[in-house]
Design an enzyme around this catalytic site. Structure first.
Site, PDB file in Angstrom:
ATOM      1  N   HIS A  69     -27.235  -1.258  13.730  1.00  0.00           N
ATOM      2  CA  HIS A  69     -27.420  -2.252  12.657  1.00  0.00           C
ATOM      3  C   HIS A  69     -26.828  -3.569  13.170  1.00  0.00           C
ATOM      4  O   HIS A  69     -27.383  -4.179  14.076  1.00  0.00           O
ATOM      5  CB  HIS A  69     -26.729  -1.705  11.396  1.00  0.00           C
ATOM      6  CG  HIS A  69     -26.973  -2.483  10.135  1.00  0.00           C
ATOM      7  ND1 HIS A  69     -27.895  -3.467  10.013  1.00  0.00           N
ATOM      8  CD2 HIS A  69     -26.389  -2.376   8.901  1.00  0.00           C
ATOM      9  CE1 HIS A  69     -27.880  -3.952   8.785  1.00  0.00           C
ATOM     10  NE2 HIS A  69     -26.966  -3.311   8.082  1.00  0.00           N
ATOM     11  N   ASP A 127     -31.823  -9.677  16.356  1.00  0.00           N
ATOM     12  CA  ASP A 127     -30.689  -9.541  17.257  1.00  0.00           C
ATOM     13  C   ASP A 127     -31.026  -9.803  18.715  1.00  0.00           C
ATOM     14  O   ASP A 127     -30.133  -9.889  19.556  1.00  0.00           O
ATOM     15  CB  ASP A 127     -30.082  -8.134  17.129  1.00  0.00           C
ATOM     16  CG  ASP A 127     -29.255  -8.016  15.872  1.00  0.00           C
ATOM     17  OD1 ASP A 127     -28.667  -9.035  15.473  1.00  0.00           O
ATOM     18  OD2 ASP A 127     -29.210  -6.927  15.289  1.00  0.00           O
ATOM     19  N   HIS A 167     -37.845  -2.202  14.556  1.00  0.00           N
ATOM     20  CA  HIS A 167     -37.274  -2.383  13.225  1.00  0.00           C
ATOM     21  C   HIS A 167     -37.909  -1.367  12.288  1.00  0.00           C
ATOM     22  O   HIS A 167     -39.091  -1.083  12.415  1.00  0.00           O
ATOM     23  CB  HIS A 167     -37.541  -3.809  12.718  1.00  0.00           C
ATOM     24  CG  HIS A 167     -36.630  -4.207  11.621  1.00  0.00           C
ATOM     25  ND1 HIS A 167     -36.869  -3.866  10.308  1.00  0.00           N
ATOM     26  CD2 HIS A 167     -35.460  -4.874  11.638  1.00  0.00           C
ATOM     27  CE1 HIS A 167     -35.884  -4.329   9.570  1.00  0.00           C
ATOM     28  NE2 HIS A 167     -35.013  -4.936  10.350  1.00  0.00           N
TER      29      HIS A 167
HETATM   30  N1  CMC Z   1     -36.590   0.943  22.333  1.00  0.00           N
HETATM   31  C1  CMC Z   1     -37.380   1.960  22.706  1.00  0.00           C
HETATM   32  N2  CMC Z   1     -38.019   2.757  21.840  1.00  0.00           N
HETATM   33  C2  CMC Z   1     -37.836   2.524  20.541  1.00  0.00           C
HETATM   34  C3  CMC Z   1     -37.012   1.477  20.070  1.00  0.00           C
HETATM   35  C4  CMC Z   1     -36.389   0.672  21.026  1.00  0.00           C
HETATM   36  N3  CMC Z   1     -35.595  -0.340  20.650  1.00  0.00           N
HETATM   37  N4  CMC Z   1     -37.015   1.479  18.729  1.00  0.00           N
HETATM   38  C5  CMC Z   1     -37.798   2.487  18.347  1.00  0.00           C
HETATM   39  N5  CMC Z   1     -38.316   3.122  19.460  1.00  0.00           N
HETATM   40  C6  CMC Z   1     -39.257   4.236  19.480  1.00  0.00           C
HETATM   41  C7  CMC Z   1     -38.577   5.546  19.114  1.00  0.00           C
HETATM   42  O1  CMC Z   1     -38.102   6.209  20.255  1.00  0.00           O
HETATM   43  C8  CMC Z   1     -39.707   6.270  18.439  1.00  0.00           C
HETATM   44  O2  CMC Z   1     -40.575   6.750  19.454  1.00  0.00           O
HETATM   45  P1  CMC Z   1     -41.303   8.194  19.292  1.00  0.00           P
HETATM   46  O3  CMC Z   1     -42.225   8.001  18.119  1.00  0.00           O
HETATM   47  O4  CMC Z   1     -41.961   8.418  20.584  1.00  0.00           O
HETATM   48  O5  CMC Z   1     -40.193   9.166  19.004  1.00  0.00           O
HETATM   49  C9  CMC Z   1     -40.489   5.171  17.705  1.00  0.00           C
HETATM   50  O6  CMC Z   1     -40.221   3.976  18.456  1.00  0.00           O
HETATM   51  C10 CMC Z   1     -40.045   4.971  16.269  1.00  0.00           C
HETATM   52  O7  CMC Z   1     -38.625   4.764  16.265  1.00  0.00           O
HETATM   53  P2  CMC Z   1     -37.622   5.238  15.141  1.00  0.00           P
HETATM   54  O8  CMC Z   1     -36.309   5.548  15.754  1.00  0.00           O
HETATM   55  O9  CMC Z   1     -38.283   6.275  14.290  1.00  0.00           O
HETATM   56  O10 CMC Z   1     -37.501   3.918  14.281  1.00  0.00           O
HETATM   57  P3  CMC Z   1     -36.444   3.664  13.162  1.00  0.00           P
HETATM   58  O11 CMC Z   1     -37.163   2.869  12.132  1.00  0.00           O
HETATM   59  O12 CMC Z   1     -35.768   4.906  12.743  1.00  0.00           O
HETATM   60  O13 CMC Z   1     -35.360   2.758  13.917  1.00  0.00           O
HETATM   61  C11 CMC Z   1     -34.192   0.898  14.764  1.00  0.00           C
HETATM   62  C12 CMC Z   1     -35.262   1.369  13.783  1.00  0.00           C
HETATM   63  C13 CMC Z   1     -33.919  -0.601  14.528  1.00  0.00           C
HETATM   64  C14 CMC Z   1     -32.885   1.669  14.517  1.00  0.00           C
HETATM   65  C15 CMC Z   1     -34.708   1.136  16.198  1.00  0.00           C
HETATM   66  O14 CMC Z   1     -35.880   0.412  16.414  1.00  0.00           O
HETATM   67  C16 CMC Z   1     -33.636   0.799  17.244  1.00  0.00           C
HETATM   68  O15 CMC Z   1     -32.782   1.643  17.556  1.00  0.00           O
HETATM   69  N6  CMC Z   1     -33.710  -0.446  17.819  1.00  0.00           N
HETATM   70  C17 CMC Z   1     -32.706  -0.874  18.750  1.00  0.00           C
HETATM   71  C18 CMC Z   1     -31.459  -1.313  17.999  1.00  0.00           C
HETATM   72  C19 CMC Z   1     -31.654  -2.643  17.331  1.00  0.00           C
HETATM   73  O16 CMC Z   1     -32.171  -3.597  17.914  1.00  0.00           O
HETATM   74  N7  CMC Z   1     -31.211  -2.725  16.077  1.00  0.00           N
HETATM   75  C20 CMC Z   1     -31.229  -3.980  15.301  1.00  0.00           C
HETATM   76  C21 CMC Z   1     -32.106  -3.867  14.108  1.00  0.00           C
HETATM   77  S1  CMC Z   1     -32.456  -5.475  13.386  1.00  0.00           S
HETATM   78  C22 CMC Z   1     -30.941  -5.960  12.707  1.00  0.00           C
HETATM   79  C23 CMC Z   1     -30.586  -5.194  11.522  1.00  0.00           C
HETATM   80  O17 CMC Z   1     -31.318  -5.196  10.529  1.00  0.00           O
HETATM   81  O18 CMC Z   1     -29.478  -4.598  11.531  1.00  0.00           O
END
Ligand code: CMC
Length: 422
Positions: free
Chosen positions: A263, A358, A302
């Site tokens: 986050h 971010d 996201h």
């Molecule tokens: N790099 C590589 N793969 C990713 C990423 C990433 N940053 N984000 C998601 N994926 C992949 C994930 O592995 C999954 O693939 P598969 O379907 O093959 O398993 C698919 O995309 C869907 O991901 P998810 O984990 O189900 O997505 P989520 O909605 O649960 O997670 C997130 C959202 C923000 C936690 C995630 O995208 C992430 O970890 N990003 C990196 C951390 C980051 O930049 N966070 C800041 C968010 S914006 C500021 C805020 O609001 O706090």
């Protein structure tokens, strides 16, 4: 019936209609017709936890509006304190209302001397500023026991005023404590962002004059962080607030939720990642490692945006203004190249992974000389009005205490065996 779904319980053959209102179906209708059948929705991907009239986020089209105003217009024309007023009160202030609000915020920036002398000095010399901020916000509740009276609207707004006023003071104190520098008292002749920069950086000069480009850039970054509807920390705010804990303790819980690298901690993680990559030629190898599941591309992806995060675009556009004053952050070139390659790659395209807010903020903070462990603290100062607007809205909604259900998958009944017989 249009705008509805029909559910049939195949165990009984009984059908019922669920009207779709504002894109949602009422869970009460479901519960009444299908008692004991729960939605299993870990991470709340399909669950709206509340109705809200604060922030409108259309992730498919990359649209973000506070109280109806597009984020692009607010970032360009407004100020953080005006946006805070908008979020909290629902409308933009008149000049008179705004002057009063600025006066009130400016005149509640001091904190009790016990906090400075005893509380902050009790931390270990290298304590993380976020750990200090979380506990300092909670500790404020002990100085304002009247904050518990959350039913009284005027009282709520006094506490909201205090939290917005004191956020930068607590944050800068956390930083100064972490580097062993004396604290700087607030300066009422400066605006909100300038005063924060003064408390961060002032040393022995009689008056600190922040660079106007940097203080405006920081103000814009605070606007971009001011709210983002039901994210993890705002949900924490609503959930903890639903128990009727006081707003200081509740805000400490939201700040704690922000601390995590998925986050508010992602901006710090982006810098670590860019440093690890180090140069252009390492980018393809890094992208491959992400695609092989060896870590994530931080600052990308996201839960809600499945298009370019509009905040990321604004931050990216502001980076050049900041770099003209501070000098170019060499990591920006790696970030730009990384974005370019990722946006062309099928892995990221097929999963709708775009830069989020971010991805570029850390580069600006770093150029402005903020240490990395202050990045999430800056996010917390920005998010404060959003958390408090949601808290106030949930109190006005007389929200029920948050209490989700679970689907139990553990063992059935077992008989206890005394320790000496196991
Ligand atoms: N790099 C590589 N793969 C990713 C990423 C990433 N940053 N984000 C998601 N994926 C992949 C994930 O592995 C999954 O693939 P598969 O379907 O093959 O398993 C698919 O995309 C869907 O991901 P998810 O984990 O189900 O997505 P989520 O909605 O649960 O997670 C997130 C959202 C923000 C936690 C995630 O995208 C992430 O970890 N990003 C990196 C951390 C980051 O930049 N966070 C800041 C968010 S914006 C500021 C805020 O609001 O706090």
């Amino acid at each position: 019936m249009p705008d509805s779904v029909t559910i049939t319980d195949n165990r009984t053959g009984k059908s019922f209609d669920l009207p779709i209102v504002n894109g949602g179906v009422d869970a009460n209708e479901w519960r009444t017709n299908l008692p004991g059948v729960w939605f299993l929705d870990p991470g709340f991907g399909a669950t709206a936890s509340t109705e809200s009239s604060i922030t409108d986020l259309d992730g498919a089209n990359g649209i973000l509006r506070y109280r109806g105003y597009p984020i692009e217009q607010l970032a360009e024309q407004s100020t953080f304190l005006e946006v805070a007023y908008l979020l909290l009160k629902g409308d933009l202030p008149t000049q008179k209302e705004f002057d009063q609000w600025v006066y009130d915020v400016t005149h509640h920036t001091y904190i009790h001397e016990n906090m400075r002398k005893r509380f902050y000095e009790g931390f270990h010399y290298d304590a993380h500023p976020m750990g200090m901020l979380v506990s300092a916000i909670a500790a404020l509740s002990t100085f304002y026991p009247e904050a518990k009276d959350i039913e009284d609207r005027d009282n709520r707004f006094i506490q909201i005023n205090r939290l917005i006023s004191k956020g930068p003071t607590l944050a800068s104190m956390a930083y100064r404590a972490s580097i062993g520098m004396p604290f700087v008292y607030p300066d009422n002749s400066l605006n909100y962002t300038e005063n924060f920069l003064s408390m961060m950086w002032r040393v022995a000069e009689p008056h600190y004059d922040p660079d106007p480009v940097l203080s405006r850039a920081l103000d814009v970054l605070l606007i971009l962080h001011a709210d983002h509807e039901q994210n993890c920390s705002t949900t924490a705010m609503r959930v903890v607030g639903s128990s009727h804990a006081d707003p200081f303790t509740t805000t400490a819980a939201a700040t704690a939720a922000l601390y995590g690298p998925r986050h508010g901690g992602a901006n710090e993680a982006v810098i670590h990642m860019l440093r690890r990559i180090g140069s252009y030629e390492n980018i393809p190898g890094f992208i491959e490692s992400v695609k092989n599941g060896e870590g994530r591309l931080m600052g990308f992806g996201h839960r809600v945006y499945k298009a370019y995060d509009p905040r990321a675009r604004i931050v990216k556009n502001h980076a050049d203004d900041v770099f003209k004053v501070t000098g170019r952050n060499p990591l920006i070139d790696i970030a730009l190249k990384l974005e370019e390659i990722a946006l062309e790659d099928d892995y990221f395209k097929s999963r709708n992974l775009y830069p989020n807010v971010d991805f570029y903020t850390g580069l600006i903070y770093q150029a402005m000389k903020f240490p990395m462990d202050m990045f999430t603290v800056l996010f917390a100062i920005g998010r404060m009005p959003g958390w408090l607007a949601h808290w106030n809205e949930s109190v006005e909604q007389e929200a029920r205490i948050s209490r989700p259900r679970q689907v139990y998958v553990g063992p059935g009944e077992r008989q206890y065996i005394p320790l000496d017989q196991r």
